[in-house]
Design a protein around this motif. Structure first.
Motif, mmCIF file in Angstrom:
data_model
loop_
_atom_site.group_PDB
_atom_site.id
_atom_site.type_symbol
_atom_site.label_atom_id
_atom_site.label_comp_id
_atom_site.label_asym_id
_atom_site.label_seq_id
_atom_site.Cartn_x
_atom_site.Cartn_y
_atom_site.Cartn_z
ATOM 1 N N GLU A 199 -2.444 -9.140 12.468
ATOM 2 C CA GLU A 199 -1.591 -9.909 11.556
ATOM 3 C C GLU A 199 -1.471 -9.217 10.200
ATOM 4 O O GLU A 199 -0.383 -9.148 9.621
ATOM 5 C CB GLU A 199 -2.153 -11.322 11.371
ATOM 6 N N CYS A 200 -2.594 -8.702 9.710
ATOM 7 C CA CYS A 200 -2.581 -8.023 8.405
ATOM 8 C C CYS A 200 -1.703 -6.782 8.444
ATOM 9 O O CYS A 200 -0.903 -6.552 7.528
ATOM 10 C CB CYS A 200 -3.999 -7.643 7.984
ATOM 11 N N LEU A 201 -1.837 -5.972 9.489
ATOM 12 C CA LEU A 201 -1.033 -4.752 9.585
ATOM 13 C C LEU A 201 0.455 -5.097 9.635
ATOM 14 O O LEU A 201 1.268 -4.443 8.968
ATOM 15 C CB LEU A 201 -1.435 -3.923 10.807
ATOM 16 N N THR A 202 0.808 -6.123 10.378
ATOM 17 C CA THR A 202 2.206 -6.550 10.444
ATOM 18 C C THR A 202 2.710 -6.928 9.052
ATOM 19 O O THR A 202 3.780 -6.493 8.629
ATOM 20 C CB THR A 202 2.361 -7.735 11.421
ATOM 21 N N GLU A 203 1.933 -7.735 8.330
ATOM 22 C CA GLU A 203 2.325 -8.155 6.977
ATOM 23 C C GLU A 203 2.430 -6.966 6.024
ATOM 24 O O GLU A 203 3.360 -6.878 5.221
ATOM 25 C CB GLU A 203 1.320 -9.157 6.410
ATOM 26 N N ILE A 204 1.468 -6.055 6.115
ATOM 27 C CA ILE A 204 1.460 -4.881 5.237
ATOM 28 C C ILE A 204 2.724 -4.057 5.454
ATOM 29 O O ILE A 204 3.375 -3.635 4.499
ATOM 30 C CB ILE A 204 0.187 -4.039 5.468
ATOM 31 N N ARG A 205 3.096 -3.826 6.690
ATOM 32 C CA ARG A 205 4.267 -3.003 6.984
ATOM 33 C C ARG A 205 5.580 -3.718 6.642
ATOM 34 O O ARG A 205 6.596 -3.069 6.448
ATOM 35 C CB ARG A 205 4.268 -2.559 8.454
ATOM 36 N N GLU A 206 5.543 -5.044 6.533
ATOM 37 C CA GLU A 206 6.753 -5.798 6.177
ATOM 38 C C GLU A 206 6.976 -5.880 4.664
ATOM 39 O O GLU A 206 8.087 -6.153 4.228
ATOM 40 C CB GLU A 206 6.687 -7.214 6.755
ATOM 41 N N LYS A 207 5.934 -5.678 3.876
ATOM 42 C CA LYS A 207 6.047 -5.792 2.418
ATOM 43 C C LYS A 207 6.442 -4.445 1.820
ATOM 44 O O LYS A 207 5.775 -3.441 2.042
ATOM 45 C CB LYS A 207 4.729 -6.273 1.810
ATOM 46 N N GLU A 208 7.493 -4.453 1.055
ATOM 47 C CA GLU A 208 8.012 -3.216 0.465
ATOM 48 C C GLU A 208 6.934 -2.484 -0.344
ATOM 49 O O GLU A 208 6.793 -1.267 -0.242
ATOM 50 C CB GLU A 208 9.231 -3.523 -0.414
ATOM 51 N N ALA A 209 6.170 -3.226 -1.138
ATOM 52 C CA ALA A 209 5.159 -2.610 -2.011
ATOM 53 C C ALA A 209 3.984 -2.022 -1.223
ATOM 54 O O ALA A 209 3.254 -1.184 -1.742
ATOM 55 C CB ALA A 209 4.646 -3.634 -3.015
ATOM 56 N N LEU A 210 3.810 -2.442 0.027
ATOM 57 C CA LEU A 210 2.646 -2.010 0.813
ATOM 58 C C LEU A 210 3.007 -1.143 2.013
ATOM 59 O O LEU A 210 2.118 -0.591 2.654
ATOM 60 C CB LEU A 210 1.876 -3.239 1.322
ATOM 61 N N LYS A 211 4.272 -1.007 2.318
ATOM 62 C CA LYS A 211 4.673 -0.397 3.591
ATOM 63 C C LYS A 211 4.194 1.044 3.757
ATOM 64 O O LYS A 211 4.026 1.509 4.877
ATOM 65 C CB LYS A 211 6.175 -0.504 3.803
ATOM 66 N N ASP A 212 3.934 1.746 2.656
ATOM 67 C CA ASP A 212 3.460 3.130 2.759
ATOM 68 C C ASP A 212 1.943 3.272 2.612
ATOM 69 O O ASP A 212 1.424 4.393 2.608
ATOM 70 C CB ASP A 212 4.155 3.994 1.704
#
Length: 149
Positions: free
Chosen positions: A72-85
């Motif tokens: 779930e965390c990885l999915t959220e991280i990759r969906e957030k512009e500030a965290l995607k990289d």
């Protein structure tokens, strides 16, 4: 590794695993600061509380955590512009090929199976830091996704 100091974040609910990770990191020659969080909700709250310039250099993410798991965390991280990289290295006891494939598809940077021995843990952390930085923290081809000690 050319950077002066690495800011690492470990998300893992197992206190012993966190302690061993910190001890292994302390014995390596890499200058690093380690912050730990103990579940996925704490992880996402922590990431939301810091600015983009203060993001960790690498997130080591356990998959099996309470309240919010690593998937779930990885999915959220990759969906957030500030965290995607944000470079995310999965750090799990499981080495199920189906799970590894899912983590690769979701955009994890690397995958590590937690070793049972301290010496192996040191080697795999060193390998992760060296390999990830040498690859500019980008996801490799699938054949090189799993890091070994």
């Amino acid at each position: 590794m050319s950077k002066q100091n690495y800011n690492l974040l470990l998300a893992d609910d197992d206190e012993d695993d966190c302690d061993f990770f910190k001890e292994a990191l302390d014995e390596l020659s890499f200058p690093a600061v380690l912050v730990t969080v103990n579940d996925g909700v704490q992880l996402m709250d922590f990431l939301a509380s810091i600015t983009a310039g203060d993001l960790p250099d690498i997130l080591f993410l356990d998959l099996n955590m309470p309240r919010k798991n690593g998937h779930e965390c990885l999915t959220e991280i990759r969906e957030k512009e500030a965290l995607k990289d944000l470079p995310v290295i999965i750090f799990s006891t499981s080495l199920d090929n189906e799970i590894v494939d899912k983590m690769y598809a979701k955009g994890a940077t690397y995958y590590i199976r937690k070793p049972g021995e301290f010496a192996q843990l040191k080697k795999v952390i060193e390998n992760a830091l060296t390999t990830a930085s040498g690859n500019n923290f980008k996801q490799p081809v699938r054949e090189h996704f799993i890091l070994q000690p």
